[in-house]
Design an enzyme around this catalytic site. Structure first.
Site, PDB file in Angstrom:
ATOM      1  N   GLN A 205       0.830  -1.203   0.000  1.00  0.00           N
ATOM      2  CA  GLN A 205       0.000   0.000   0.000  1.00  0.00           C
ATOM      3  C   GLN A 205       0.869   1.260   0.000  1.00  0.00           C
ATOM      4  OE1 GLN A 205      -2.589  -2.213   3.243  1.00  0.00           O
ATOM      5  NE2 GLN A 205      -3.320  -0.123   3.020  1.00  0.00           N
ATOM      6  N   PHE A 236      -5.959  -4.008   3.429  1.00  0.00           N
ATOM      7  CA  PHE A 236      -6.639  -3.757   4.714  1.00  0.00           C
ATOM      8  C   PHE A 236      -5.718  -3.162   5.768  1.00  0.00           C
ATOM      9  CE2 PHE A 236      -8.263  -7.823   2.836  1.00  0.00           C
ATOM     10  CZ  PHE A 236      -9.385  -7.293   2.240  1.00  0.00           C
ATOM     11  N   ARG A 318      -5.086   7.268  17.311  1.00  0.00           N
ATOM     12  CA  ARG A 318      -6.410   7.246  16.671  1.00  0.00           C
ATOM     13  C   ARG A 318      -7.457   6.557  17.559  1.00  0.00           C
ATOM     14  NH1 ARG A 318      -9.152   8.219  11.607  1.00  0.00           N
ATOM     15  NH2 ARG A 318      -7.352   9.238  10.704  1.00  0.00           N
ATOM     16  N   ARG A 350      -7.509  -1.536   8.832  1.00  0.00           N
ATOM     17  CA  ARG A 350      -8.766  -0.816   8.582  1.00  0.00           C
ATOM     18  C   ARG A 350      -9.394  -0.226   9.860  1.00  0.00           C
ATOM     19  NH1 ARG A 350     -12.952  -3.765   4.512  1.00  0.00           N
ATOM     20  NH2 ARG A 350     -13.687  -1.929   3.433  1.00  0.00           N
ATOM     21  N   ALA A 519      -5.870   5.207   5.598  1.00  0.00           N
ATOM     22  CA  ALA A 519      -6.682   6.222   6.272  1.00  0.00           C
ATOM     23  C   ALA A 519      -7.892   6.618   5.430  1.00  0.00           C
ATOM     24  CB  ALA A 519      -5.843   7.451   6.629  1.00  0.00           C
ATOM     25  N   GLU A 721     -12.745   2.885   5.649  1.00  0.00           N
ATOM     26  CA  GLU A 721     -12.743   2.444   7.043  1.00  0.00           C
ATOM     27  C   GLU A 721     -14.046   2.666   7.806  1.00  0.00           C
ATOM     28  OE1 GLU A 721      -9.196   4.892   7.440  1.00  0.00           O
ATOM     29  OE2 GLU A 721      -8.293   3.279   8.594  1.00  0.00           O
TER      30      GLU A 721
END
Lengths: 770, 172
Positions: A205, A236, A318, A350, A519, A721
């Protein structure tokens, strides 16, 4: 017949995935399908067999003499720096000399065939001096293990308000982890070139990070390393940083031996040696009034981070950013504890910590509802953001775009929440073995990388002299439909059929310094970058038209595969040919950076998120209270994707995310034994959702009235997400079914994953309290 | 060992180690990379192919066991001389039956075989009786396709596609 008045594949159209035909005919090429260059060798990793200890002696003689073996690679073979950490903290060796988890790579063997390399890797004789190990949060706390990175504190209001709250409840919630189980495993094919060059075809990714990490390990400039990714067989989050290791090993071996080298672990090693979703232990206290309105929240969020920092800092951050979910906390104090453990380093997945924070908020709401004997939905709505002085998050960002009241009301209405809840209560009142539960839960999810500098993207668009268009951008395709969406943006901007736009593989050669496709930000960032490139091209074409045709700038218009020049209409390809002949530059590099966002981690204040995405789900379940087995009878979802770029793709994302979230909360259980060995390392023991686990009735709708308040690409919103957390409705519904055995007198406090075993234990526990 | 495999109507003569799986023979020896290696344990279904019309996990069977067998892979599902897509393939596109696409070849081969089993009256674990007359209900479909994992969880699209194609084929 083609409609002459519009293009195919404009934004908002349910255009099929760009690789649709290739997918159904088996022609879509993944990294392992690329034709191997002649002379390709195969590497395989030798993994540690203890959780913590020093390697006293490593005897690789049997490995080296095994059939087909060409070489063995270890720490001494790393040309520059034996490190593949993503964040510069230098805590993630490519080959370990001190073992910090079971399954850590200590060497790699390179052989003529993959089979030979796999067999040879098992022949190493390793002598360890074992050290004590701690593999989970509780053990790490008891052993006084450090944090892998600096913790975060969020604070607003005055937490001493807790003492004055009319009611206070304290609890602990254990939230399980999750393996990505991307169907295509980690893989790298490194092809050496002249000078210091190496080209890596892989499935990451984050191509730019692989480029930088490989360059760092090889001790060469980034310009010598090219990373290509056409598509991934699922990511993911599991391919955000985890591919660094495999690419480094393949590149080191390829450069050392001057032959192409491919590395693909088998499924068991992939699951053992790569990171997962962080599991958390959350200790919370919530104070509230007689109505159920929250007065104060205090929470400590302990995460199993594994042996190194990786992404654990931003993940645990987060978690705190979503510890409020959709609810206003007048007084709040939240602390993260990113704990080191002797397990594989946990990583992005995710939701990136958000789900773990959010689910504890939902637990607190449930606690209040059971305590006050109220419908949990009433407590939820009572505490939503909104109203005078009730719009500030624990990180001091004002919630400006809350649409949850409308979403929950519409969903409750369309799915008959009230009537069905009454029916469920009536059913349970009969006292049978099968109990039912129903729950409606909301999601509010912040969109933007909290590392502000990641919120940038680039795109490169060429228009060739025949009018065909080459599109490239920094985002990667992992099935989420990003390539398709960005192509639609380009088709829409240039007013040509999407079929004229060739989507090309992501490569560090075309767009540099990209951010991870993560994100949920892929289309927000890359769509805008592509639009910027289109705007530049249009400006040049307009200037050319004004000069050549003597028209006013406003009389130049691109529309439906044609160029309108005042009263003259020219076909797109003919006009492009004219522009080429007149020496107009037909290539543009676009760029975008997200506006408005800022974040000061030290003070815990800022606006880390450009906007929020919202949604709600209503799930009904049936539980067999004799076995703990259950099924999801029906789920209704209403989700906000702003103004959808592609409703078919967005709906697929919502459905898939929900089911994957269900897996996280129900059947997917990671289990390490007391030696630190992951025992759930294959689909035989690690159960992801099957077709039969899907809700029996599954109604998914996008809020077609929603649009982003902020000027995002076509007013759309991120979708990857946020809907993952809609699955919390299933957990709370299971909780209600369990609670029914004790007349709802007690919050069931189901920890996750709520496997049938755990549900049964909760039933027994509550029955014991009767 | 000399082995002849008939794959998608074409005969291939191979000299294979007896331990080579059918999946590795397809991917590594014949360059037919449509069939995917997801788990290599027979548990994910990504490698599903049809042998004599029956679906099997190509990773769990040895190539030399299939000397002379008729094998169909995803590359051979398209019908007709022009290679036009089969109703099932078309339905997967129409109903968005994939995201990353990695499980898709296996899903398609499995669904093709499954519809044949249904037509022949094979019962499943979800069947209420053994009379051999089964409707393609959600329960039947989910049960019969439970050997094919989709991590993107496109099950709603996959199920809709299979039901649509089953209807389009005028069965069953």
């Amino acid at each position: 017949m083609k409609d002459e008045l519009s293009i195919t594949g404009a934004t908002g159209e349910a255009l099929p995935h760009d690789s649709a035909i290739k997918h159904v005919t088996g022609k879509a090429e993944y990294t392992d399908d690329i034709r191997e260059p002649a002379g390709t060798l195969h590497a395989y990793l030798g993994l540690s067999t203890i959780a913590h200890g020093k390697i006293e002696a490593l005897d690789l003689s049997a490995v080296k003499t095994a059939p087909g073996v060409i070489d063995v690679i270890g720490p001494a073979d790393v040309p520059a720096d034996n490190d593949c950490s993503a964040n510069g903290m230098h805590d993630e060796p490519i080959f370990a000399e001190t073992v910090e988890f079971l399954g850590q790579p200590i060497f790699a063997v390179v052989a003529e065939s993959r089979d030979q390399a796999r067999r040879a890797a098992q022949l190493a004789e390793v002598k360890y001096t074992e050290l004590p190990h701690a593999t989970n949060v509780m053990a790490a706390r008891e052993a006084g293990y450090p944090n892998v990175t600096s913790p975060l504190k969020l604070e607003r209001g005055d937490i001493t308000a807790m003492e004055a709250a009319p009611h206070r409840l304290k609890g602990t919630m254990v939230v399980g982890g999750q393996d990505h189980f991307y169907l295509e495993g980690q893989i790298a094919l490194a092809v050496p070139g002249e000078d210091e060059d190496v080209v890596i075809n892989t499935s990451t990714q984050h191509p730019s990070e692989v480029q930088h990490v490989v360059a760092h390990a090889l001790g060469v400039p980034s310009h010598s390393v090219v990373v290509n990714v056409r598509r991934m067989g699922g990511g993911f989050g599991g391919k955000e940083t985890q591919m660094n290791l495999f690419c480094c090993v393949a590149a080191i071996a390829a450069k050392k031996l001057n032959r192409p080298v491919k590395l693909r672990p088998d499924r068991d090693d992939d699951m053992t040696a790569t990171g997962k979703r962080h599991d958390f232990v959350v200790e919370y206290e919530v104070g509230f009034d007689d109505e159920g309105r929250i007065v104060a929240v205090e929470g400590d969020y302990f995460a199993r981070c594994g042996f190194c920092s990786d992404l654990s800092g931003p993940v645990t951050d987060r978690a705190l950013f979503h510890a409020d979910n959709a609810y206003f906390y007048p007084n709040v104090l939240l602390r993260s504890h990113p704990l080191k453990t002797n397990t594989v380093s946990n990583t992005a997945f995710r939701g990136f910590g958000g789900p773990q924070g959010l689910i504890a908020a939902e637990r607190m709401v449930e606690e209040i509802a059971y305590y006050l004997k109220r419908d949990p939905l009433e407590i939820r709505k009572l505490n939503f953001y909104g109203g005078e002085g009730r719009d500030l998050t624990p990180y001091h960002q004002t919630v400006e775009d809350n649409i949850l009241d409308r979403i929950t009301d519409e969903l409750a209405e369309s799915a008959s929440y009230k009537e069905r809840r009454e029916a469920v209560i009536a059913w349970n009142a009969r006292g049978g073995v099968i109990r039912k539960g129903i729950a409606l839960t909301p999601v509010k999810f912040g969109i933007s990388f909290t590392a502000t500098w990641f919120n940038q993207a680039g795109a490169l668009i060429h228009i060739y002299a025949d009018g065909s268009i080459h599109l490239n951008h920094g985002g990667t395709e992992m099935g989420q439909g990003l390539y398709t969406k960005v192509a639609q943006v380009v088709a829409d901007a240039l007013q040509v059929d999407a079929g004229l736009v060739k989507i090309t593989k992501t490569t560090t050669e075309k767009v540099p310094n990209t951010s991870a496709t993560a994100a949920s930000s892929g289309s927000d960032l890359n769509g805008m970058a592509a639009k910027d490139a289109c705007d530049q091209l249009i400006a040049r074409l307009r200037a050319f038209a004004v000069e050549k045709y003597g028209i006013a700038p406003e009389d130049f218009r691109l529309y439906a595969n044609r160029v309108h020049l005042g009263d003259t209409v020219v076909e797109w390809d003919a006009f492009i040919r004219e522009a080429y002949m007149a020496r107009v530059q037909l290539s543009a590099a676009g760029f975008y950076k997200t506006p408005k966002i800022h974040w000061d981690r030290e003070s815990g204040k800022g606006r880390p998120f450009y906007y929020f995405a919202y949604g709600a789900a209503l799930s009904e379940v049936s539980v067999d209270t004799l076995t703990g087995e259950y099924r999801v009878d029906r789920t209704d979802i209403l989700h906000d994707v702003g103004r959808s770029l592609n409703p078919a793709i967005d709906k697929g994302q919502v459905e898939g995310a929900f089911i994957q979230g269900m897996g996280w909360l129900t059947t997917e259980e990671l289990w390490w034994d007391d030696k630190g060995r992951l025992r759930t390392h294959a689909p035989s023991t690690y159960k992801i959702p099957l077709a039969s686990d899907r809700p029996r009735v599954f109604n998914v709708a996008l809020a077609d009235w929603a649009e982003n308040r902020e000027p995002t690409i076509k007013r759309s919103k991120a979708v990857g997400e946020p809907p993952f957390m809609l699955a919390v409705s299933v957990l709370e519904a299971l909780g209600m079914a369990v609670a029914s055995v004790a007349d709802y007198a007690e919050c069931p406090r189901l920890d996750t994953p709520a496997t049938p075993e755990r549900v049964l234990m909760a039933v027994e526990r509550l029955r014991g309290t009767r | 060992m000399q082995t002849t495999l008939s794959i998608n109507g074409t005969e291939h003569r191979l000299d294979l180690d007896t331990r080579v799986t059918l999946l590795d023979a397809l991917r590594d020896h014949l360059g037919l990379c449509g069939s995917k290696k997801g788990c290599d344990h027979g548990q994910c279904g990504a490698c599903t192919v049809l042998v004599g019309g029956r679906r099997i996990n190509a990773c769990l069977t040895l190539a030399v066991m299939h000397d002379g067998d008729e094998i169909t892979t995803v590359e051979g599902l398209a019908e007709g001389a022009d290679g036009g897509l089969s109703p099932l393939q078309r339905a997967f596109i129409t109903h968005d039956g994939f995201q990353c696409g990695y499980c898709t070849p296996g899903q398609l081969c499995s669904a093709t075989g499954m519809l044949g089993e249904l037509a022949e009256g094979w019962p499943s674990h979800a069947s209420a009786d053994l009379d051999g007359n089964y409707e393609l209900s959600q329960e039947e479909l989910s049960e019969r396709m439970s050997g094919n994992i989709c991590r993107c969880s496109c099950y709603p699209g996959i199920n809709a596609a299979i039901r649509d194609a089953a209807g389009a084929e005028g069965r069953k």
